[in-house]
Enzyme design. Sequence first.
Site, PDB file in Angstrom:
ATOM      1  CB  SER A 164      -4.417  18.697   4.964  1.00  0.00           C
ATOM      2  OG  SER A 164      -4.920  17.430   4.585  1.00  0.00           O
ATOM      3  CB  THR A 165      -1.101  16.240   2.427  1.00  0.00           C
ATOM      4  OG1 THR A 165      -2.433  15.823   2.172  1.00  0.00           O
ATOM      5  CG2 THR A 165      -0.124  15.164   1.989  1.00  0.00           C
ATOM      6  CG  HIS A 190      -7.344  17.504   7.151  1.00  0.00           C
ATOM      7  ND1 HIS A 190      -7.284  18.048   5.890  1.00  0.00           N
ATOM      8  CD2 HIS A 190      -8.240  18.258   7.836  1.00  0.00           C
ATOM      9  CE1 HIS A 190      -8.107  19.080   5.814  1.00  0.00           C
ATOM     10  NE2 HIS A 190      -8.692  19.235   6.978  1.00  0.00           N
ATOM     11  CG  MET A 284      -5.125  17.407  -2.057  1.00  0.00           C
ATOM     12  SD  MET A 284      -4.111  18.062  -3.404  1.00  0.00           S
ATOM     13  CE  MET A 284      -5.131  17.672  -4.820  1.00  0.00           C
ATOM     14  CG  ASP A 287     -10.848  22.078   5.806  1.00  0.00           C
ATOM     15  OD1 ASP A 287     -11.842  22.808   5.940  1.00  0.00           O
ATOM     16  OD2 ASP A 287     -10.367  21.395   6.735  1.00  0.00           O
TER      17      ASP A 287
END
Length: 346
Positions: A164-165, A190, A284, A287
Amino acid sequence: MRKIKVLIVDDSPVFRALLSQLISSDPELEVVAMAEDPYQARDLIKQHNPDVLTLDIEMPKMNGVKFLKNLMRLRPMPVVMISTLTQHGADATLTALELGAVDYFPKPSVDSTAEMVNYKKLVNEKIKIAAGANVASQPLGSMSESISVPTQNNKTEVIAIGASTGGTEAVKNVLSALPAGLPPIIITQHISAMFSPSFAARLNENSDIEVKQLDVNRAPLVNGCAYVAPGDKHLVVIRRGDRLYCQLDDRPTVNLHKPSVDVMFDSVAETVGKNSIGVILTGMGKDGAQGLLSMKKLGAKTIAQDEASSVVWGMPRVAVELDAALSILDLNKIPKQICQYLAAKD
């Protein structure tokens, strides 16, 4: 509790006012100043020492990407880019993430009250995440060492990577160090649907592996290839006869995300079991952590990125807390570990 200090850099007076209003509505955030161009921003950074910068990409005098490049060289700090949802915006945003920006959010495309509430939540959440990000986690030019093709001594059928991030660069770092000819790789990052094709194209340009976004409903998994989930669909693995396929899945969001890393990891656990490798990278939230645990319980080899090299140690941290990772590694050591798992005898 000290508020997070935010500096807004945008050439539109209307958008600066809107963004200031949205950010200031959060009791944890404070807009300390606003700049209409990078030259003004440079002086305001010195004056106010903000915790986070929101930076528009398209500006006169100097665009946001050029300013970011100078800023990250001279005074690294958490930056969240403000992007247009266009192809040009996608390319510029991915370049900004490559240069060290923590994250991005789009300019709002609608002005309905309900959508603006969601937009405010998105903006303020990303600013808070950025404030706690490790902007020095991957210095510019830091790359994993190249690795020769391992002799595969086991039945590994697929490698699954979720992020993600901070993940656009982390995934690129891993893939660029992996040799060609490995078992198929599937990737859930993401990212918005507008940006995911550019993301896949950049991975392909920087890797010996053939990388493509999964643009059809189903495709056979082929050795030496990597498949990226589009930004608005889950990616799962299915088996038909003796062949593995990756397939798009349009179920609702899981863990607030679509695509979801958990959906991908769960499908790998169910379909492939022990003959798989799972990797969870910077990001973050949580998930992918539970899905990685499902993979590990069925005998898969699992890796989590360590805190020191993560931009945001959220998803890997939860995986570590659940004891879902066999290995917890610096980002640059993950490609070598993948190859060692492939070379290990069953």
